[in-house]
Motif scaffolding. Structure first.
Motif, PDB file in Angstrom:
ATOM      1  N   PHE A 127       0.861  -1.181   0.000  1.00 19.70           N
ATOM      2  CA  PHE A 127       0.000   0.000   0.000  1.00 19.70           C
ATOM      3  C   PHE A 127       0.901   1.236   0.000  1.00 19.70           C
ATOM      4  O   PHE A 127       1.860   1.282   0.760  1.00 19.70           O
ATOM      5  CB  PHE A 127      -0.868   0.057   1.268  1.00 19.70           C
ATOM      6  CG  PHE A 127      -1.622  -1.199   1.569  1.00 19.70           C
ATOM      7  CD1 PHE A 127      -2.879  -1.415   1.023  1.00 19.70           C
ATOM      8  CD2 PHE A 127      -1.083  -2.169   2.400  1.00 19.70           C
ATOM      9  CE1 PHE A 127      -3.595  -2.572   1.320  1.00 19.70           C
ATOM     10  CE2 PHE A 127      -1.787  -3.329   2.703  1.00 19.70           C
ATOM     11  CZ  PHE A 127      -3.044  -3.534   2.155  1.00 19.70           C
ATOM     12  N   GLU A 128       0.594   2.219  -0.815  1.00 23.43           N
ATOM     13  CA  GLU A 128       1.294   3.506  -0.763  1.00 23.43           C
ATOM     14  C   GLU A 128       0.266   4.585  -0.477  1.00 23.43           C
ATOM     15  O   GLU A 128      -0.836   4.574  -1.039  1.00 23.43           O
ATOM     16  CB  GLU A 128       2.021   3.808  -2.072  1.00 23.43           C
ATOM     17  CG  GLU A 128       3.354   3.115  -2.174  1.00 23.43           C
ATOM     18  CD  GLU A 128       4.244   3.657  -3.272  1.00 23.43           C
ATOM     19  OE1 GLU A 128       4.011   4.793  -3.764  1.00 23.43           O
ATOM     20  OE2 GLU A 128       5.177   2.942  -3.649  1.00 23.43           O
ATOM     21  N   PHE A 129       0.635   5.512   0.393  1.00 23.04           N
ATOM     22  CA  PHE A 129      -0.291   6.575   0.785  1.00 23.04           C
ATOM     23  C   PHE A 129       0.486   7.780   1.302  1.00 23.04           C
ATOM     24  O   PHE A 129       1.648   7.658   1.695  1.00 23.04           O
ATOM     25  CB  PHE A 129      -1.289   6.075   1.835  1.00 23.04           C
ATOM     26  CG  PHE A 129      -0.646   5.518   3.087  1.00 23.04           C
ATOM     27  CD1 PHE A 129      -0.532   6.293   4.236  1.00 23.04           C
ATOM     28  CD2 PHE A 129      -0.165   4.216   3.116  1.00 23.04           C
ATOM     29  CE1 PHE A 129       0.060   5.773   5.388  1.00 23.04           C
ATOM     30  CE2 PHE A 129       0.421   3.691   4.258  1.00 23.04           C
ATOM     31  CZ  PHE A 129       0.535   4.477   5.399  1.00 23.04           C
ATOM     32  N   ASP A 130      -0.178   8.929   1.267  1.00 26.68           N
ATOM     33  CA  ASP A 130       0.432  10.164   1.757  1.00 26.68           C
ATOM     34  C   ASP A 130       0.412  10.179   3.277  1.00 26.68           C
ATOM     35  O   ASP A 130      -0.578   9.789   3.899  1.00 26.68           O
ATOM     36  CB  ASP A 130      -0.324  11.387   1.225  1.00 26.68           C
ATOM     37  CG  ASP A 130      -0.191  11.533  -0.284  1.00 26.68           C
ATOM     38  OD1 ASP A 130       0.856  11.134  -0.829  1.00 26.68           O
ATOM     39  OD2 ASP A 130      -1.130  12.040  -0.908  1.00 26.68           O
ATOM     40  N   GLN A 131       1.498  10.660   3.867  1.00 25.65           N
ATOM     41  CA  GLN A 131       1.583  10.814   5.317  1.00 25.65           C
ATOM     42  C   GLN A 131       0.923  12.149   5.655  1.00 25.65           C
ATOM     43  O   GLN A 131       1.515  13.199   5.505  1.00 25.65           O
ATOM     44  CB  GLN A 131       3.051  10.791   5.766  1.00 25.65           C
ATOM     45  CG  GLN A 131       3.284  10.476   7.246  1.00 25.65           C
ATOM     46  CD  GLN A 131       2.721  11.497   8.213  1.00 25.65           C
ATOM     47  OE1 GLN A 131       1.506  11.554   8.421  1.00 25.65           O
ATOM     48  NE2 GLN A 131       3.565  12.271   8.848  1.00 25.65           N
ATOM     49  N   ILE A 132      -0.335  12.109   6.098  1.00 25.07           N
ATOM     50  CA  ILE A 132      -1.111  13.312   6.395  1.00 25.07           C
ATOM     51  C   ILE A 132      -1.293  13.537   7.896  1.00 25.07           C
ATOM     52  O   ILE A 132      -2.063  14.405   8.309  1.00 25.07           O
ATOM     53  CB  ILE A 132      -2.503  13.261   5.717  1.00 25.07           C
ATOM     54  CG1 ILE A 132      -3.304  12.061   6.222  1.00 25.07           C
ATOM     55  CG2 ILE A 132      -2.362  13.256   4.202  1.00 25.07           C
ATOM     56  CD1 ILE A 132      -4.760  12.066   5.796  1.00 25.07           C
ATOM     57  N   LEU A 133      -0.570  12.780   8.706  1.00 30.35           N
ATOM     58  CA  LEU A 133      -0.751  12.864  10.152  1.00 30.35           C
ATOM     59  C   LEU A 133       0.084  13.981  10.761  1.00 30.35           C
ATOM     60  O   LEU A 133       1.201  14.239  10.332  1.00 30.35           O
ATOM     61  CB  LEU A 133      -0.362  11.536  10.808  1.00 30.35           C
ATOM     62  CG  LEU A 133      -1.170  10.327  10.356  1.00 30.35           C
ATOM     63  CD1 LEU A 133      -0.558   9.054  10.885  1.00 30.35           C
ATOM     64  CD2 LEU A 133      -2.611  10.475  10.796  1.00 30.35           C
ATOM     65  N   PRO A 134      -0.450  14.638  11.800  1.00 32.25           N
ATOM     66  CA  PRO A 134       0.373  15.601  12.533  1.00 32.25           C
ATOM     67  C   PRO A 134       1.376  14.848  13.412  1.00 32.25           C
ATOM     68  O   PRO A 134       1.380  13.613  13.459  1.00 32.25           O
ATOM     69  CB  PRO A 134      -0.650  16.359  13.380  1.00 32.25           C
ATOM     70  CG  PRO A 134      -1.799  15.433  13.533  1.00 32.25           C
ATOM     71  CD  PRO A 134      -1.816  14.561  12.298  1.00 32.25           C
ATOM     72  N   ARG A 135       2.199  15.592  14.095  1.00 34.94           N
ATOM     73  CA  ARG A 135       3.202  14.998  14.976  1.00 34.94           C
ATOM     74  C   ARG A 135       2.517  14.137  16.042  1.00 34.94           C
ATOM     75  O   ARG A 135       1.502  14.539  16.621  1.00 34.94           O
ATOM     76  CB  ARG A 135       3.994  16.115  15.648  1.00 34.94           C
ATOM     77  CG  ARG A 135       5.150  15.607  16.444  1.00 34.94           C
ATOM     78  CD  ARG A 135       5.922  16.752  17.050  1.00 34.94           C
ATOM     79  NE  ARG A 135       6.240  16.334  18.398  1.00 34.94           N
ATOM     80  CZ  ARG A 135       6.242  17.098  19.449  1.00 34.94           C
ATOM     81  NH1 ARG A 135       5.974  18.368  19.337  1.00 34.94           N
ATOM     82  NH2 ARG A 135       6.538  16.617  20.612  1.00 34.94           N
ATOM     83  N   GLY A 136       3.063  12.927  16.252  1.00 29.04           N
ATOM     84  CA  GLY A 136       2.501  12.064  17.278  1.00 29.04           C
ATOM     85  C   GLY A 136       2.967  10.634  17.150  1.00 29.04           C
ATOM     86  O   GLY A 136       3.819  10.305  16.330  1.00 29.04           O
ATOM     87  N   ASP A 137       2.397   9.794  17.996  1.00 25.66           N
ATOM     88  CA  ASP A 137       2.669   8.364  17.998  1.00 25.66           C
ATOM     89  C   ASP A 137       1.391   7.632  17.601  1.00 25.66           C
ATOM     90  O   ASP A 137       0.299   7.953  18.100  1.00 25.66           O
ATOM     91  CB  ASP A 137       3.096   7.881  19.389  1.00 25.66           C
ATOM     92  CG  ASP A 137       4.458   8.404  19.799  1.00 25.66           C
ATOM     93  OD1 ASP A 137       5.238   8.812  18.910  1.00 25.66           O
ATOM     94  OD2 ASP A 137       4.751   8.412  21.009  1.00 25.66           O
ATOM     95  N   TYR A 138       1.545   6.639  16.738  1.00 28.68           N
ATOM     96  CA  TYR A 138       0.411   5.877  16.222  1.00 28.68           C
ATOM     97  C   TYR A 138       0.756   4.396  16.247  1.00 28.68           C
ATOM     98  O   TYR A 138       1.910   4.022  16.062  1.00 28.68           O
ATOM     99  CB  TYR A 138       0.079   6.311  14.785  1.00 28.68           C
ATOM    100  CG  TYR A 138      -0.275   7.766  14.704  1.00 28.68           C
ATOM    101  CD1 TYR A 138      -1.599   8.179  14.791  1.00 28.68           C
ATOM    102  CD2 TYR A 138       0.720   8.736  14.588  1.00 28.68           C
ATOM    103  CE1 TYR A 138      -1.926   9.525  14.754  1.00 28.68           C
ATOM    104  CE2 TYR A 138       0.396  10.090  14.549  1.00 28.68           C
ATOM    105  CZ  TYR A 138      -0.915  10.482  14.642  1.00 28.68           C
ATOM    106  OH  TYR A 138      -1.241  11.803  14.614  1.00 28.68           O
ATOM    107  N   ALA A 139      -0.250   3.560  16.440  1.00 31.03           N
ATOM    108  CA  ALA A 139      -0.067   2.114  16.390  1.00 31.03           C
ATOM    109  C   ALA A 139      -0.482   1.627  15.006  1.00 31.03           C
ATOM    110  O   ALA A 139      -1.551   1.993  14.509  1.00 31.03           O
ATOM    111  CB  ALA A 139      -0.913   1.429  17.454  1.00 31.03           C
TER     112      ALA A 139
END
Length: 187
Positions: A127-139
């Protein structure tokens, strides 16, 4: 190999995912944080998540993925039992620290079903996708599923497959920070 598809169905734009940037996958770590459930008919065994745009360098170690970059997620799973191809799919999500799935994608919703597999056969999805997340930690959450109408059953559902750290060059006040094109002009 299956033809790559865009999120709305149809062929993906640009070069096929099968043809570019194949990463070496690493075994899925067996850590105390890893939570796994499902029928057990499939088992996710390997994964890779990296920045393919260069926005985050090589993303070695704890280096965060930069907002605006392009990410490539690959995972491999093995059929523990024969799996029918009708409705077989793969999915992922990035879940924030509040338990909200902020980015999700399932091949079934994109109109793609995976081929049937005999016990012992493996399949790799990308899967390829744009990184649209703000600063943080994600699981990172990974899944192999069987979908029939509104009925969705998981063969392997892996929570906390990997901690994903993100960075953002600007301050955000939202759950996602997509690139927004804007203009300002006098009337």
């Amino acid at each position: 190999a299956m033809a790559p598809r865009a999120a709305g169905g149809g062929e993906a734009a640009g070069a096929g995912l099968d043809e570019v940037r194949t990463a070496e996958l690493t075994p899925l770590p067996d850590t105390p944080a890893l939570r796994r459930w499902g029928s057990g008919a499939a088992r996710i065994t390997h994964l890779s998540l990296r920045d393919v745009s260069g926005a985050s360098g090589t993303n070695g170690g704890d280096e965060p993925f930069a907002n605006g970059g392009r990410l490539r997620l690959e995972f491999r799973f093995c059929a523990e039992r024969d799996l029918a191809g009708d409705g077989l799919g793969a999915a992922f999500s990035l879940r924030n620290t509040n338990g909200l799935d902020v980015i999700t994608f399932a091949t079934h919703e994109a109109g793609t079903t995976l081929p049937p597999l005999r016990a012992g056969q493996s399949l790799q999805v990308a899967f390829e996708f744009d990184q649209i997340l703000p600063r943080g930690d994600y699981a990172l959450v990974l899944a192999v599923e069987q979908v029939h109408g509104d009925d969705r059953r998981y063969h392997d559902f892996v929570e906390h497959a990997r901690l994903v750290r993100t960075s953002c060059a600007f301050r955000t006040f939202s759950v996602v920070a997509p690139r927004v094109v804007h203009t300002v002009r006098s009337p």
